[in-house]
Write a protein that holds these residues in place. Structure first.
Motif, PDB file in Angstrom:
ATOM      1  N   SER A 165      41.060  27.810  52.247  1.00  0.00           N
ATOM      2  CA  SER A 165      40.680  27.931  50.832  1.00  0.00           C
ATOM      3  C   SER A 165      39.800  29.145  50.574  1.00  0.00           C
ATOM      4  N   GLU A 239      43.371  20.451  47.671  1.00  0.00           N
ATOM      5  CA  GLU A 239      43.542  21.879  47.385  1.00  0.00           C
ATOM      6  C   GLU A 239      43.135  22.227  45.966  1.00  0.00           C
ATOM      7  N   THR A 242      39.149  22.351  46.420  1.00  0.00           N
ATOM      8  CA  THR A 242      38.556  23.314  47.356  1.00  0.00           C
ATOM      9  C   THR A 242      38.868  24.755  46.972  1.00  0.00           C
ATOM     10  N   THR A 243      39.920  24.972  46.164  1.00  0.00           N
ATOM     11  CA  THR A 243      40.205  26.324  45.672  1.00  0.00           C
ATOM     12  C   THR A 243      39.845  26.478  44.200  1.00  0.00           C
ATOM     13  N   LYS A 247      44.356  28.718  43.814  1.00  0.00           N
ATOM     14  CA  LYS A 247      45.625  28.714  44.549  1.00  0.00           C
ATOM     15  C   LYS A 247      46.748  28.124  43.715  1.00  0.00           C
TER      16      LYS A 247
END
Length: 369
Positions: A165, A239, A242-243, A247
């Protein structure tokens, strides 16, 4: 001044004028705030970012530096920039000597995973002038925090997500700042908040639980569909957090969301409601798609004709509804407890009786977080 005027001023101190009172509605007015002679008014800058107007890419770097509390004092701007440059390159020189040692450290392992993700996700940028800048900034940041990141360096699927990430989180700063030290210090200030909220395994597990409760309250049909199809939240939701959308969304869209995250009192916690609003837009498509397509949509959502301003407005509406639901259930629970008759137990019974566990209704447990 007369005593009555002084008393009135003491009771009603002057406040910072709002954007609406000053009539700030255009980019020229944003430039007026940023280019103030003495000091940038952070309150006004936050109101401009939260008002919904798009921040020009040429001014976003300056806006983020002010919102991250790195440099809003115009008088000391030159001195601060000089100190940051000296500190960054001194640190970079020290870490370069560490990297030359024959014994590899955990930072090497983490950095290898990061650069693999960079090559896989952004092959066109991997072979551009951005690659050495990305590598240097992340090396300095990772090796500064090697002990903290050691527990995330294992090649386990759940822990490797923290390594991969990083590349998505640093790219917006790489694109915004030409000076490498500006990129590093802004990224470090940003990651300080990320580590506080989402960048640890316990925090991420708690985030998934909170989001599932919020989804059940606002999109129960979609939540039931995920359970019926046995769609695992851990396969796509971490995801998203954490991004912070860098992303799963286009980078320009993620930057617009970050403008508001840096400005809002709730900060990064608004990402919960943005994710729910995003799923609300994808609801019909998710319910009609076959299972493989569902996972593709969740990993790379496609927003057709949806502006970030509208998405963020819907997220604020969801937040207000969640707060109202929590307050309503709490007040109902307090009213019910107040109406129940209470009997005063005897002293012997009070000593022998164990305290009962809290009797929370499922709705309160689900929404009161």
């Amino acid at each position: 001044r007369p005593v009555s005027v002084l008393v009135s001023m003491a009771k009603h101190p002057p406040t910072t004028p709002t954007v609406q009172q000053l009539g700030f509605t255009t980019f020229d007015d944003l430039d007026t705030v940023l280019d103030a002679e003495m000091m940038v008014e952070i309150g006004l800058l936050k109101e401009i970012c939260m008002s919904g107007q798009e921040i020009p890419e040429a001014r976003r770097g300056k806006v983020w530096k002010c919102l991250l509390h790195l440099n809003w004092d115009r008088e000391s701007e030159f001195l601060v920039n000089k100190q940051q440059k000296e500190a960054y390159f001194a640190l970079h020189k020290y870490i370069s000597e560490v990297l030359k040692s024959p014994n590899p450290c955990a930072g090497h392992v983490i950095m290898d995973s990061v650069m693999e993700e960079f090559h896989r996700q952004y092959p066109e940028m991997y072979f551009s002038e951005h690659r050495p800048k990305v590598q240097r900034v992340l090396y300095v940041w990772i090796l500064q925090r090697e002990e903290t990141l050691l527990k995330y360096s294992a090649p386990h699927v759940r822990t490797k997500i923290f390594q991969t990430s990083l590349i998505h989180l640093v790219l917006p700063f790489i694109q915004l700042y030409e000076r490498e030290e500006d990129c590093f210090f802004c990224f470090s200030a940003f990651m300080k908040q990320m580590v506080e909220h989402f960048y640890s395994l316990p925090a991420l597990q708690l985030t998934v639980c909170k989001f599932r409760a919020l989804l059940a309250a606002h999109l129960p049909t979609l939540r039931e569909y995920f359970e019926y199809k046995e769609i695992c939240f851990n396969s796509w939701l971490p995801e998203w957090f954490t991004t912070l959308g860098a992303k799963n969304l286009e980078l320009n869209n993620a930057k617009e969301l970050w403008d508001r995250y840096f400005s809002a009192p709730e900060g990064f916690l608004l990402h919960y409601y943005v994710c729910v609003a995003l799923l609300e837009h994808l609801k019909e498509e998710l319910l009609a798609a076959p299972l493989p397509e569902v996972y593709k949509l969740l990993q790379r959502p496609k927003l057709r004709g949806v502006a970030m301003q509208d998405l963020f407005g819907e997220a604020l509406t969801i937040k207000n509804e969640a707060n109202w639901m929590a307050l309503t259930h709490q007040s109902l629970d307090q009213t019910t407890n107040a109406q129940q008759p209470t009997e005063k137990p005897s002293s012997a019974a009070a000593k022998s009786k164990k305290p009962a566990p809290p009797n929370l209704k499922p709705e309160v447990a689900r929404t009161a977080w």
